[in-house]
Design an enzyme around this catalytic site. Structure first.
Site, PDB file in Angstrom:
ATOM      1  N   LYS A   9     114.130  68.097  18.681  1.00  0.00           N
ATOM      2  CA  LYS A   9     113.203  69.226  18.781  1.00  0.00           C
ATOM      3  C   LYS A   9     113.497  70.095  20.000  1.00  0.00           C
ATOM      4  O   LYS A   9     113.718  69.597  21.092  1.00  0.00           O
ATOM      5  CB  LYS A   9     111.772  68.701  18.880  1.00  0.00           C
ATOM      6  CG  LYS A   9     110.720  69.763  18.791  1.00  0.00           C
ATOM      7  CD  LYS A   9     109.555  69.291  17.953  1.00  0.00           C
ATOM      8  CE  LYS A   9     108.514  70.356  17.770  1.00  0.00           C
ATOM      9  NZ  LYS A   9     108.935  71.483  16.979  1.00  0.00           N
TER      10      LYS A   9
ATOM     11  N   ALA B   2     120.936  69.952  25.900  1.00  0.00           N
ATOM     12  CA  ALA B   2     121.431  71.310  25.653  1.00  0.00           C
ATOM     13  C   ALA B   2     121.914  71.971  26.943  1.00  0.00           C
ATOM     14  O   ALA B   2     122.954  72.640  26.962  1.00  0.00           O
ATOM     15  CB  ALA B   2     120.343  72.151  25.001  1.00  0.00           C
TER      16      ALA B   2
ATOM     17  N   GLY C 186     114.175  65.508  26.598  1.00  0.00           N
ATOM     18  CA  GLY C 186     115.519  64.989  26.334  1.00  0.00           C
ATOM     19  C   GLY C 186     116.425  66.015  25.684  1.00  0.00           C
ATOM     20  O   GLY C 186     117.600  66.159  26.039  1.00  0.00           O
ATOM     21  N   CYS C 187     115.883  66.758  24.730  1.00  0.00           N
ATOM     22  CA  CYS C 187     116.676  67.759  24.013  1.00  0.00           C
ATOM     23  C   CYS C 187     117.070  68.914  24.932  1.00  0.00           C
ATOM     24  O   CYS C 187     118.184  69.436  24.850  1.00  0.00           O
ATOM     25  CB  CYS C 187     115.910  68.268  22.801  1.00  0.00           C
ATOM     26  SG  CYS C 187     115.546  66.951  21.613  1.00  0.00           S
ATOM     27  N   THR C 188     116.174  69.286  25.833  1.00  0.00           N
ATOM     28  CA  THR C 188     116.473  70.340  26.795  1.00  0.00           C
ATOM     29  C   THR C 188     117.557  69.876  27.763  1.00  0.00           C
ATOM     30  O   THR C 188     118.518  70.609  28.025  1.00  0.00           O
ATOM     31  CB  THR C 188     115.194  70.750  27.562  1.00  0.00           C
ATOM     32  OG1 THR C 188     114.236  71.223  26.612  1.00  0.00           O
ATOM     33  CG2 THR C 188     115.483  71.810  28.598  1.00  0.00           C
TER      34      THR C 188
END
Length: 166
Positions: free
Chosen positions: A51, A61, A56-58
């Site tokens: 998401k 990326a 974690g995703c930020t």
């Protein structure tokens, strides 16, 4: 990083929607990943994340953006994939100054193709969710590395190390 064994995944021919920011403008393209590879002289790292704008995703990326030049020197482009909308991706790219393109897979067609939607156990409740995964393809579009259930923190650096050795 696990090398693929029985897993034979080719890049799909069906269209996906990719968004990226180029010269301050957002560009949305309907592309086929297999066709994309035919026009390039680089390999491709396709990573799936749950998401936009989550911790974690930020982190993942931003790490890929930070090491984009290093991956480029090794001959790889990077594309992130989640089930978020194009608008969510644009916000994510803008907010964190991401330089990697993102695919919106809101219909989960690409996620299902790569089998990254799995049953998860969240606080005792079973749900279907996207499993953080990465697939590395060489210049010919052949899968060379695959990893599922990966940790977001420092993943870009770990992958760089593996690809530098290969």
């Amino acid at each position: 990083m696990a090398k693929p064994t029985t897993e034979v995944i080719a890049l799909p021919d069906f269209p996906v929607t990719l968004t990226r920011k180029l010269d301050g403008q957002f560009i949305d393209d309907a592309i086929s990943l297999s066709a994309l590879m035919k026009d390039r002289q680089k390999g491709l790292i396709l990573y799936f994340y749950p998401k936009d704008n989550t911790p974690g995703c930020t982190t993942q990326a931003i790490d890929f953006t930070k090491h984009l030049h290093d991956f480029g020197k090794l001959g790889y482009d990077i594309i992130g994939v989640s089930r978020d909308s194009i608008e969510s991706h644009k916000n994510f790219i803008e907010k964190h100054e991401l330089q990697i393109p993102l695919i919106s897979d809101s219909d989960e067609k690409l996620c299902q193709y790569f089998e990254v939607i799995k049953e998860k156990n969240m606080y005792g409740k079973k749900t279907l969710g996207l499993v953080r995964s990465a697939f590395v393809f060489d210049k010919q579009g052949t899968l060379t590395h695959a990893q599922r259930n990966l940790r977001a923190k420092d993943y870009a650096e770990r992958l760089l190390t593996v690809l530098s050795v290969d």
